[in-house]
Design a protein around this motif. Sequence first.
Motif, PDB file in Angstrom:
ATOM      1  N   ALA A 134      64.164  15.705  27.700  1.00 59.35           N
ATOM      2  CA  ALA A 134      63.055  14.746  27.551  1.00 59.35           C
ATOM      3  C   ALA A 134      62.795  14.073  28.896  1.00 59.35           C
ATOM      4  N   VAL A 135      61.531  13.728  29.116  1.00 59.12           N
ATOM      5  CA  VAL A 135      61.129  13.081  30.370  1.00 59.12           C
ATOM      6  C   VAL A 135      61.204  11.563  30.191  1.00 59.12           C
ATOM      7  N   HIS A 136      61.833  10.883  31.142  1.00 62.78           N
ATOM      8  CA  HIS A 136      61.864   9.416  31.122  1.00 62.78           C
ATOM      9  C   HIS A 136      61.123   8.890  32.331  1.00 62.78           C
ATOM     10  N   GLN A 137      60.197   7.998  32.081  1.00 65.99           N
ATOM     11  CA  GLN A 137      59.465   7.343  33.182  1.00 65.99           C
ATOM     12  C   GLN A 137      60.218   6.056  33.521  1.00 65.99           C
ATOM     13  N   LEU A 138      60.671   5.951  34.773  1.00 62.83           N
ATOM     14  CA  LEU A 138      61.601   4.862  35.113  1.00 62.83           C
ATOM     15  C   LEU A 138      60.928   3.616  35.689  1.00 62.83           C
ATOM     16  N   ASN A 139      59.696   3.725  36.134  1.00 62.33           N
ATOM     17  CA  ASN A 139      58.966   2.505  36.491  1.00 62.33           C
ATOM     18  C   ASN A 139      57.482   2.712  36.203  1.00 62.33           C
ATOM     19  N   ASP A 140      56.680   1.691  36.497  1.00 69.26           N
ATOM     20  CA  ASP A 140      55.294   1.712  36.009  1.00 69.26           C
ATOM     21  C   ASP A 140      54.352   2.615  36.792  1.00 69.26           C
ATOM     22  N   ARG A 141      54.746   2.983  37.992  1.00 68.75           N
ATOM     23  CA  ARG A 141      53.790   3.694  38.844  1.00 68.75           C
ATOM     24  C   ARG A 141      53.649   5.152  38.409  1.00 68.75           C
ATOM     25  N   HIS A 142      52.437   5.608  38.250  1.00 66.18           N
ATOM     26  CA  HIS A 142      52.211   7.025  37.925  1.00 66.18           C
ATOM     27  C   HIS A 142      50.842   7.444  38.464  1.00 66.18           C
ATOM     28  N   GLU A 143      50.899   8.071  39.597  1.00 68.63           N
ATOM     29  CA  GLU A 143      49.657   8.359  40.318  1.00 68.63           C
ATOM     30  C   GLU A 143      49.732   9.728  40.989  1.00 68.63           C
ATOM     31  N   ILE A 144      48.615  10.437  40.935  1.00 68.18           N
ATOM     32  CA  ILE A 144      48.477  11.656  41.751  1.00 68.18           C
ATOM     33  C   ILE A 144      47.309  11.441  42.712  1.00 68.18           C
ATOM     34  N   ALA A 145      47.562  11.649  43.997  1.00 68.21           N
ATOM     35  CA  ALA A 145      46.464  11.660  44.980  1.00 68.21           C
ATOM     36  C   ALA A 145      46.283  13.101  45.436  1.00 68.21           C
ATOM     37  N   HIS A 146      45.046  13.517  45.582  1.00 72.72           N
ATOM     38  CA  HIS A 146      44.785  14.876  46.049  1.00 72.72           C
ATOM     39  C   HIS A 146      43.701  14.828  47.124  1.00 72.72           C
ATOM     40  N   GLY A 147      43.683  15.873  47.936  1.00 69.29           N
ATOM     41  CA  GLY A 147      42.651  15.922  48.972  1.00 69.29           C
ATOM     42  C   GLY A 147      42.758  17.219  49.750  1.00 69.29           C
ATOM     43  N   VAL A 148      41.766  17.456  50.581  1.00 66.87           N
ATOM     44  CA  VAL A 148      41.757  18.717  51.318  1.00 66.87           C
ATOM     45  C   VAL A 148      42.665  18.621  52.538  1.00 66.87           C
ATOM     46  N   LEU A 149      43.237  19.732  52.898  1.00 75.95           N
ATOM     47  CA  LEU A 149      44.092  19.797  54.081  1.00 75.95           C
ATOM     48  C   LEU A 149      43.219  20.119  55.286  1.00 75.95           C
TER      49      LEU A 149
END
Length: 303
Positions: A134-149
């Motif tokens: 099972a996955v446990h989230q340990l703090n509040d932050r949950h973000e994905i940033a994406h962009g071109v290389l």
Amino acid sequence: MRILVVGAGATGGYFGGRLAGAGRDVTFLVRPRRAEQLRTGGLTIHGRDDDVTLFPELVTAAELRGAHDLVLLAVKAYGLEQAIRELAPAVGPETVILPLLNGMRHIDLLTERFGSAVLGGVCQVTTTLDANGAVHQLNDRHEIAHGVLDTAPSRLDDVGSALAGAGFTSRRSSRIHAEMWEKWVHVAALGAVTCLMRGLVGQVVAAPGGRHFAESTLAECAAVAAASGHPIRAEVLVRSREVLTEPGSTATSSLYRDLCAGKPVEGEHVIGDLVRRAGELGLSTPLLALARTHLGIHRSVVA
Ligand SMILES: NC(=O)C1=CN([C@@H]2O[C@H](COP(=O)(O)OP(=O)(O)OC[C@H]3O[C@@H](n4cnc5c(N)ncnc54)[C@H](OP(=O)(O)O)[C@@H]3O)[C@@H](O)[C@H]2O)C=CC1
Ligand SMILES: CC(C)(CO)C(=O)C(=O)O
């Protein structure tokens, strides 16, 4: 948009599970043992504010057919080469690949194989798997940033829409390459400090010389970034220093969590690669070199 999440571990399971829970067209590419576990018990996420169990679409490499629009790559660095081979059938001319790995070396391997299909990605989350998977989230932050290389894939708007509104923060970055370096410096310093001292940040800074050691390790990482042409923004460095020196902090890194669990650790990818680059640039990074050696011994023990 057909989304293939490669790896249903702590990060892939978390973000892929959130996307699946939001009704997106998500399939997980998993290996047989994980497939069996997820088919039997489902994918459970113990989030900060919720507990959910989903039964997502799963495929193994032998079953993978047809191009997907977005590949979210969430394997550990030591599994990357196998994952690249196995996900290749899902990559067509329009596919975009968004890796969530820490570090930078994976970008070279991915672009060598898939060219401009590869985006830059940074995931800010602290998740771990328990003994039942099972996955446990340990703090509040949950973000994905994406962009071109370097070169621009055509489907950035589609990627943004696919990731939006799924219960985590998603944003497009116009400076993803720099953000990846910033995250790398932070995670390498946090990994080196906690793994070398075998303790939580709060324990390290409470020990004699601990604070100085943490600050010096961060300074080595930041010096490699700057000499590589990717100076870390002052405010980011200040924030990293705060995290690394906070009294009483229980902060750790995924490297430390894996080390304590007796699992393989991404030592060469996250720390060794910085030491290697420092050597090429003529920089001395004795603390990072020590951490690399320490993790190298762990590698030979768990191999
Ligand atoms: N956990 C965290 O808090 C954070 C992690 N990261 C980074 O994210 C990346 C992923 O880490 P994390 O999610 O923690 O790692 P995990 O070990 O929890 O998950 C990786 C998953 O990938 C699977 N996998 C490996 N190879 C393959 C393959 N060929 N096909 C299908 N599945 C595969 C593994 O499956 P199997 O069960 O079969 O081994 C495992 O479930 C790392 O680079 C890490 O540094 C970034 C931010 C935070
Ligand atoms: C952000 C941080 C440090 C949180 O766990 C991380 O990316 C990691 O541990 O791999």
